[in-house]
Each structure stands twice: as C-alpha cells, then as structure tokens.
Design a protein around this motif. Structure first.
Motif, mmCIF file in Angstrom:
data_model
loop_
_atom_site.group_PDB
_atom_site.id
_atom_site.type_symbol
_atom_site.label_atom_id
_atom_site.label_comp_id
_atom_site.label_asym_id
_atom_site.label_seq_id
_atom_site.Cartn_x
_atom_site.Cartn_y
_atom_site.Cartn_z
ATOM 1 N N VAL A 176 0.839 -1.206 0.000
ATOM 2 C CA VAL A 176 0.000 0.000 0.000
ATOM 3 C C VAL A 176 0.871 1.252 0.000
ATOM 4 O O VAL A 176 0.671 2.185 -0.800
ATOM 5 N N ALA A 177 1.870 1.283 0.898
ATOM 6 C CA ALA A 177 2.767 2.440 0.944
ATOM 7 C C ALA A 177 3.585 2.552 -0.341
ATOM 8 O O ALA A 177 3.837 3.661 -0.837
ATOM 9 N N LYS A 215 4.622 5.290 -5.503
ATOM 10 C CA LYS A 215 4.715 5.151 -6.952
ATOM 11 C C LYS A 215 3.712 6.061 -7.660
ATOM 12 O O LYS A 215 4.002 6.599 -8.741
ATOM 13 N N GLU A 216 2.537 6.232 -7.074
ATOM 14 C CA GLU A 216 1.544 7.132 -7.661
ATOM 15 C C GLU A 216 2.063 8.566 -7.698
ATOM 16 O O GLU A 216 1.901 9.273 -8.704
ATOM 17 N N GLY A 262 3.070 10.579 -11.074
ATOM 18 C CA GLY A 262 2.117 11.641 -11.344
ATOM 19 C C GLY A 262 0.704 11.151 -11.525
ATOM 20 O O GLY A 262 -0.071 11.741 -12.286
ATOM 21 N N LEU A 263 0.348 10.068 -10.848
ATOM 22 C CA LEU A 263 -0.993 9.506 -10.954
ATOM 23 C C LEU A 263 -1.867 10.012 -9.825
ATOM 24 O O LEU A 263 -1.375 10.443 -8.777
ATOM 25 N N ALA A 264 -3.157 9.966 -10.057
ATOM 26 C CA ALA A 264 -4.104 10.379 -9.028
ATOM 27 C C ALA A 264 -4.078 9.379 -7.877
ATOM 28 O O ALA A 264 -3.817 8.194 -8.084
ATOM 29 N N PRO A 265 -4.349 9.837 -6.657
ATOM 30 C CA PRO A 265 -4.340 8.917 -5.508
ATOM 31 C C PRO A 265 -5.347 7.788 -5.680
ATOM 32 O O PRO A 265 -6.487 7.999 -6.092
ATOM 33 N N GLY A 266 -4.918 6.575 -5.375
ATOM 34 C CA GLY A 266 -5.782 5.406 -5.487
ATOM 35 C C GLY A 266 -5.832 4.790 -6.859
ATOM 36 O O GLY A 266 -6.595 3.847 -7.084
ATOM 37 N N THR A 267 -5.024 5.301 -7.799
ATOM 38 C CA THR A 267 -5.084 4.778 -9.164
ATOM 39 C C THR A 267 -4.524 3.365 -9.253
ATOM 40 O O THR A 267 -5.129 2.479 -9.857
ATOM 41 N N LEU A 276 -5.534 5.251 -16.427
ATOM 42 C CA LEU A 276 -4.606 5.944 -15.548
ATOM 43 C C LEU A 276 -4.786 7.445 -15.699
ATOM 44 O O LEU A 276 -4.651 7.993 -16.794
ATOM 45 N N GLN A 277 -5.087 8.101 -14.589
ATOM 46 C CA GLN A 277 -5.278 9.542 -14.600
ATOM 47 C C GLN A 277 -3.969 10.213 -14.201
ATOM 48 O O GLN A 277 -3.527 10.102 -13.064
#
Length: 262
Positions: free
Chosen positions: A134-135, A140-141, A145-150, A163-164
């Motif tokens: 999870v961490a 990595k998000e 540059g990905l949205a949180p939870g992607t 992928l946002q």
C-alpha cells in the motif's frame, strides 16, 4: 392363634421390604460410586493428554485417513498418488515444488565460513519480510504523477487509458528521485520508518535474542573427565546431581580414589 400368625406374617413382610429397600439403596450407591470413578478417570485422562500427545494423535489420524484413501483407490483400480494430486491446483503444486527446492538448497547446516553463514541468515530473514504494498503504491503514484488510489484500483484489462495522470510538480520529481534511487543519488538518511515497522524490527530482534539464549550447541570433543554415565539421559542426570552435591561428596570420592576412606 390366627391373630399371632397374621402379626408374624406382617412383621416378616416389613423386614423383607426393609431388606429390599436396603438392597436398592446399596445398588444405587454402587452405581453412583462407579459413575464417579469413571468420571474421575476420564477427567484424569484428559488432563494427561498434552499438546505433544494431541499432535501424535493427529498424525495417527492423518495416517489412517491416508491408508484408507490408498486402500479405496486400489480397490477402484486407480493410482493413489495420482488421485491425491487431483486435489491440488497448479499454483499449489508450483509453490510446493519451490518449497522443496528451497529446502534442498538449505539442507547444508555445516559451518563453512562467515560469508556463507551470513547469507543463510539473510535468506531466512527474507522469508519473514512482508512488503507494504500500500505504501509502495502510494509512493509510486506520486512519482508517476498519478491520481491517488489509481494503482490500487487499476484494472489491467481496461488498458492504460484508465490511468489519470496528474500535472508534474516538484513533489513528483522528489518522489521519483526518492523511489528510484541509484548510485548517483545524493539523497540519504531521510527515510523515516513507521511505528509498525519499528515494532516489527524490535520484535524480530527480541525473538533472535531469545532464540540465541536457548540455543545450546552440542560439543562432541568436549573433555568431560571420567565417564560416569551409561547414556545421554544419565549424563544429564549426573550433571544435575553434581551441581548440588559435589561440594559434599568431593572429599569422600577423593578419599576412595586414594584408598584412605574410613
């Protein structure tokens, strides 16, 4: 005359009734005693069944089930091992083969050198490591540059369009440098472990210390003096006795050896 006979008969019946009642009470007392004794023996037997006995009974039960399944398979004209293997999936079979291969590689318990011992220790510690995915996905998000939870909700079938991508920021660049470090990275000493990670490390260290304290290496070439035992159990018993009584019997044994004992 008739009145006397009737009174005697009534008195005899009364005694017979009393005797029957007494016999009934004695039978009930004997039955109660047997039941109490049976309950006491059963409870004592349960208390004697330790964890080792329970494990032994479980092994015997599994062995009996295996023999029964083998007999049933032979009665049907089938191969018992082949029938048993149908119960496992491909993933379970691969995991079992990897476990056997790892066990075979680690079967060498002899000490060769410090590097070999350190490598064995490192491999054992790796088995206890549980990565925090999870961490890692959160870092990595941010780095990608990905949205949180992607990454946690990413579906591989939907393709990369799901992928946002968030706009590039300084935080993203720092996260990328922090996540993908190499030999040229100047960032060091800035990683702060979580409280759970610290607790796991402390528990692991305490477990190693406790295990090391209980470990006793068998010394085959140890000079123990005179042989005063007939087997290993007797040697341990003599060692315990000597710990408490040697201070009283040392002089007596020395006198016997010198031949000056009275």
């Amino acid at each position: 005359m008739d009145d006397n006979e009737s009174e005697a008969g009534s008195s005899k019946l009364t005694l017979a009734d009393r005797k029957a009642k007494m016999d009934q009470l004695r039978k009930r007392l004997a039955a109660s005693s047997r039941a109490n004794r049976h309950s006491l023996v059963e409870e004592s037997t349960k208390l004697k069944v330790t964890a080792r006995d329970a494990a032994r009974l479980e092994r015997q039960r599994k062995l009996a089930e295996t023999l029964r399944e083998k007999a049933d398979a032979e009665a049907r004209g089938e191969d018992a091992d082949r029938s048993k293997n149908w119960e496992y999936t491909i993933e379970e079979n691969d995991a079992w083969e990897k476990k056997l291969a790892r066990k075979k590689r680690r079967a060498d318990f002899e000490f060769h050198n410090d590097a070999h011992a350190a490598r064995r220790r490192y491999k054992k510690d790796l088995d206890l490591i549980k990565p925090d995915l999870v961490a890692y996905n959160q870092q990595k998000e941010i780095a990608m540059g990905l949205a949180p939870g992607t990454l946690s909700t990413f579906d591989a079938k939907s393709g990369p369009s799901s992928l946002q991508v968030a706009p590039s920021t300084l935080e993203q660049q720092l996260a990328a440098e922090n996540l993908y470090r190499d030999a040229n990275t100047l960032m060091y000493g800035d990683s702060k472990p979580s409280e759970d990670a610290i607790d796991r490390m402390v528990s692991k260290i305490n477990k190693d210390i406790d295990k090391k304290g209980k470990f006793s290496r068998k010394r085959l070439n140890e000079d123990e003096g005179d042989i005063t035992y007939i087997n290993e159990a007797n040697r341990v018993f003599n060692k315990k006795i000597a710990r408490y009584y040697d201070k009283y019997t040392t002089e007596i044994r020395a006198s016997f050896e010198r031949g000056t004992a009275l």
